[in-house]
Scaffold this active site. Sequence first.
Site, short mmCIF file in Angstrom:
data_model
loop_
_atom_site.label_atom_id
_atom_site.label_comp_id
_atom_site.label_asym_id
_atom_site.label_seq_id
_atom_site.Cartn_x
_atom_site.Cartn_y
_atom_site.Cartn_z
N ALA B 358 0.10 -52.03 -39.73
CA ALA B 358 -0.80 -52.92 -38.89
C ALA B 358 -0.73 -54.73 -39.24
O ALA B 358 -0.83 -55.32 -38.57
CB ALA B 358 -2.15 -52.56 -38.96
N PRO B 360 0.15 -58.39 -40.10
CA PRO B 360 -0.96 -59.19 -40.53
C PRO B 360 -2.16 -58.84 -39.33
O PRO B 360 -3.12 -59.84 -39.27
CB PRO B 360 -0.41 -60.52 -40.84
CG PRO B 360 0.73 -60.37 -39.79
CD PRO B 360 1.33 -59.10 -39.85
N GLY B 362 -1.80 -58.93 -36.05
CA GLY B 362 -1.67 -59.69 -34.62
C GLY B 362 -1.84 -58.56 -33.52
O GLY B 362 -2.59 -58.60 -32.48
N LYS B 363 -1.14 -57.48 -33.79
CA LYS B 363 -1.04 -56.35 -32.61
C LYS B 363 -2.21 -55.62 -32.85
O LYS B 363 -2.90 -55.16 -31.69
CB LYS B 363 0.14 -55.49 -32.95
CG LYS B 363 1.46 -56.16 -32.81
CD LYS B 363 2.38 -55.21 -32.78
CE LYS B 363 4.13 -55.93 -33.18
NZ LYS B 363 4.23 -56.72 -34.49
N ASP B 381 -2.23 -49.93 -43.23
CA ASP B 381 -0.96 -50.55 -43.86
C ASP B 381 -0.90 -50.25 -45.42
O ASP B 381 -1.88 -50.11 -46.22
CB ASP B 381 -0.84 -52.16 -43.69
CG ASP B 381 0.25 -52.94 -43.75
OD1 ASP B 381 0.83 -53.09 -42.74
OD2 ASP B 381 0.84 -53.09 -44.78
N ASP B 425 4.65 -49.79 -35.50
CA ASP B 425 5.67 -50.96 -35.71
C ASP B 425 6.24 -50.90 -37.01
O ASP B 425 6.04 -51.54 -37.97
CB ASP B 425 4.90 -52.34 -35.49
CG ASP B 425 5.75 -53.50 -35.42
OD1 ASP B 425 6.68 -53.46 -34.92
OD2 ASP B 425 5.22 -54.22 -36.12
N CYS B 482 11.17 -54.94 -35.08
CA CYS B 482 11.95 -56.30 -34.94
C CYS B 482 13.32 -56.52 -35.22
O CYS B 482 13.56 -57.40 -35.85
CB CYS B 482 11.07 -57.30 -35.58
SG CYS B 482 10.92 -57.20 -37.38
#
Lengths: 180, 634
Positions: B358, B360, B362-363, B381, B425, B482
């Site tokens: 998770a 920082p 944002g999502k 996280d 992510d 990413c």
Amino acid sequence: MRPLTEEESKVFFEKLVKFIGKNVTLLIQRKDEPYCFRIQKNKVYYVSEEIMKRSQNIPRDSLASLGTCFGRFTKSGKFKLHITALDYLAQYAKYKVWVKPQSEMSWMYGNNLLKAGLGRITEDTPANQGVVLFTMTDIPIGFGVTAKSTHECRKLDPPALVVYHLCDVGEYLRDEETLF
Amino acid sequence: MAVDKKILAAAAAKKQVAAKAAPAPQKKVVGAKPVATKVSVPPPKKQTTPSKPQPKKAVKQPEPESEEEDEEEEEEDFSDEEEESTNKSNLFEDDDEEDEDEDDEDFNNRNTKAFSDENQKWLKVKGQEGEDDDEDEEDDEEEDGLEAQSRLIKQKKDKIESENIDEIQKEHKKSIDEEDKLDIEEEKEEGEAQSELMGVDLPAVYQRIKDVIQTLENFAKERKQGTTRQQYMGRLAQDISTYFGYSLWLVDVFLKIFPVGEALEFFEANETHRPLTIRANTLKTRRKDLAEALIARGVHLEPIKWSQVGLTIYDTQVAIGATPEYLAGHYIQQSASSFLPVLALAPQPNERVLDMCASPGGKTTYIAAMMKNTGVLVANDVNKDRIKSLVANIHRLGVKNASVSNLDGREYPTVMGGFDRCLVDAPCVGLGVISKDPQIKLSKSERDVITCTHSQKELLLHAIDSVDADSPTGGIIVYSTCSLTVEENEAVVDYALKKRDVKIVDTTIDFGVQGFTHYRDSHFHPSLILTRRYYPHTHNMDGFYVAKLQKISNKIPNGESTGAKQQVKKRKNPASDSEASNTSSSESESSNKNINKKAKTTTANNTNTNNKVSNQKKGKGKNRYFKSKINQKK
């Protein structure tokens, strides 16, 4: 994670009452969902019971946060409100102070509020009363304690202190390392 | 004589002695001007300056002494010239005292003599300056620095022979080599390229890149006879790595993903920054109100067309991360690409959602906003330091339905399961965000990709297991990275398709490049075409990959399970890990094969390792996840 002890509850609610008065009951008896206060690693969290129950699965050491953090107990047993409680404080605040735009940044850097930056203030605010500060556009930016009552404020010179600083939203940036 | 001086100058520049002397002449020049008018022949600036203190000091000191001093000093001067200029600054301080006599002859003599002196010093100073400039530029481009230096020297010394320039350049190069270890690699590559290409500069390299690409795009017509495509590609890879500063491996990776023409666009896009974007926090404000508030503060912005909550910042007079609105949690700085996985996840109010990686936040906060602060959002996280920024963002944005855990994502079905939706992510090599962090160009290697793919596969499987297929509203897993390598993206999803009863569904985002269904010698499930890739050069956002999976049933094929009890046992045998890495380090072409192999060996090993105790494996495991976890426990 555990409920607050009687002693802790007393200290905690005394502090809370300074800012939101009788509205404290609204926090505990909510119409939508049952909410509760839980203490985890000295920090007090205000959280819905469902999330609280789910979070019981997470090992205590690994649970970093749940719901909204209201503040923490110091080693000496006092309770210190954190800026994270601002949402609820602002919602239920009894006494409010509005800050002029030119003084917003000064407040958010951790300074006290001077008469020059005082935009508006709730009628009949006594001295030494917990207040929540807002920008003129009604964005909450922190809370503090009044130095003077509303009545006294009218006569003050511009450089005179009006509100002592307790917490401001700038702490999200300044104290991210220590706060969370 | 001139040659000597130049060499001297170079030496001086090297030793950077003149640093002290440099400011001295300038100061004196100012003082000198009024005096210069008195003297019939306008002497060089440096020399005139001493004449200024004349009246004052003349009173203090008798003349004969000063003359003696003069002579001595002159002798010293010569010796200095011959040896080194280290004492230059001292010399000139002494000059002040020298000049206390008022003899014109003496003065003139000194002028002429000192002129050469002065001149030399002047040269040195400039040389020094040139050096300084070069050092500044070093980091950017070695080549330019050298050129600039040589140009400077040329301007100053018209009669310098080319040999001397070469000498100075060589020396300069050496000193730089010693100073900057980072640059050594580039330097070497450049050196090689240079020797091959007879010292052609960067614009020429760029031109050649374009030419080669043109040839490659029309290979049959434009190729030179006898030159193979591999040779052209090799040349191209080398040039790109020279021009853009990538490691050769990385250039290779991208040349395999993109057609050559597109690859160049991609490399060029990585040199520019993506526009700054923010996301309005719908829990506290509306995008329209936020835009008005920010415009009032002097921010130029525009809404992102495909998003309900995004704003692009073009220009700002205030720090966008410190406005009252920011601190009050009305928006968060978030790259446009990281909206995408949340849009694909499409969380609904009153659901239970897991965000596995998770920080920082944002999502995570976007998910909470889409859930309207209802239901349960678990943000996890593995990194304890990053947890702080996650918790801070959750509180600042007024998210009230989240609980944050600091666990390895792979503990998840054990700790908690039965979620409606899950976002993975995954940690990745980050090849999509090179414009943000140019260090990736050189720092990442094939080994990083392999370790990442391994943990990504595990995370995705555990995410799938954490989700309840029978959920009335969800059963959705979104996998995103990413990064751009096929190994980290399509291959991972394909692996999950084989291992679990899931299917790929459309991401519901109507733009983006389709995922690969086959890549080099590996073939993936045809439905991978529904996954989406985003590139810097086509979408002007960070490189990104999004895949949306729908869980069909909670059954796990092949009788194997990552369920609560056996979850630990899913860990891969460390032996196979090292094996895979050894074989793959040889050539990048075979990397994909290796990963497939690895996948097979992993599954084969699963059954074998079932009996082993998890603690033993933790000790042996080379995976960084183990390490971080162990560290935390300490």
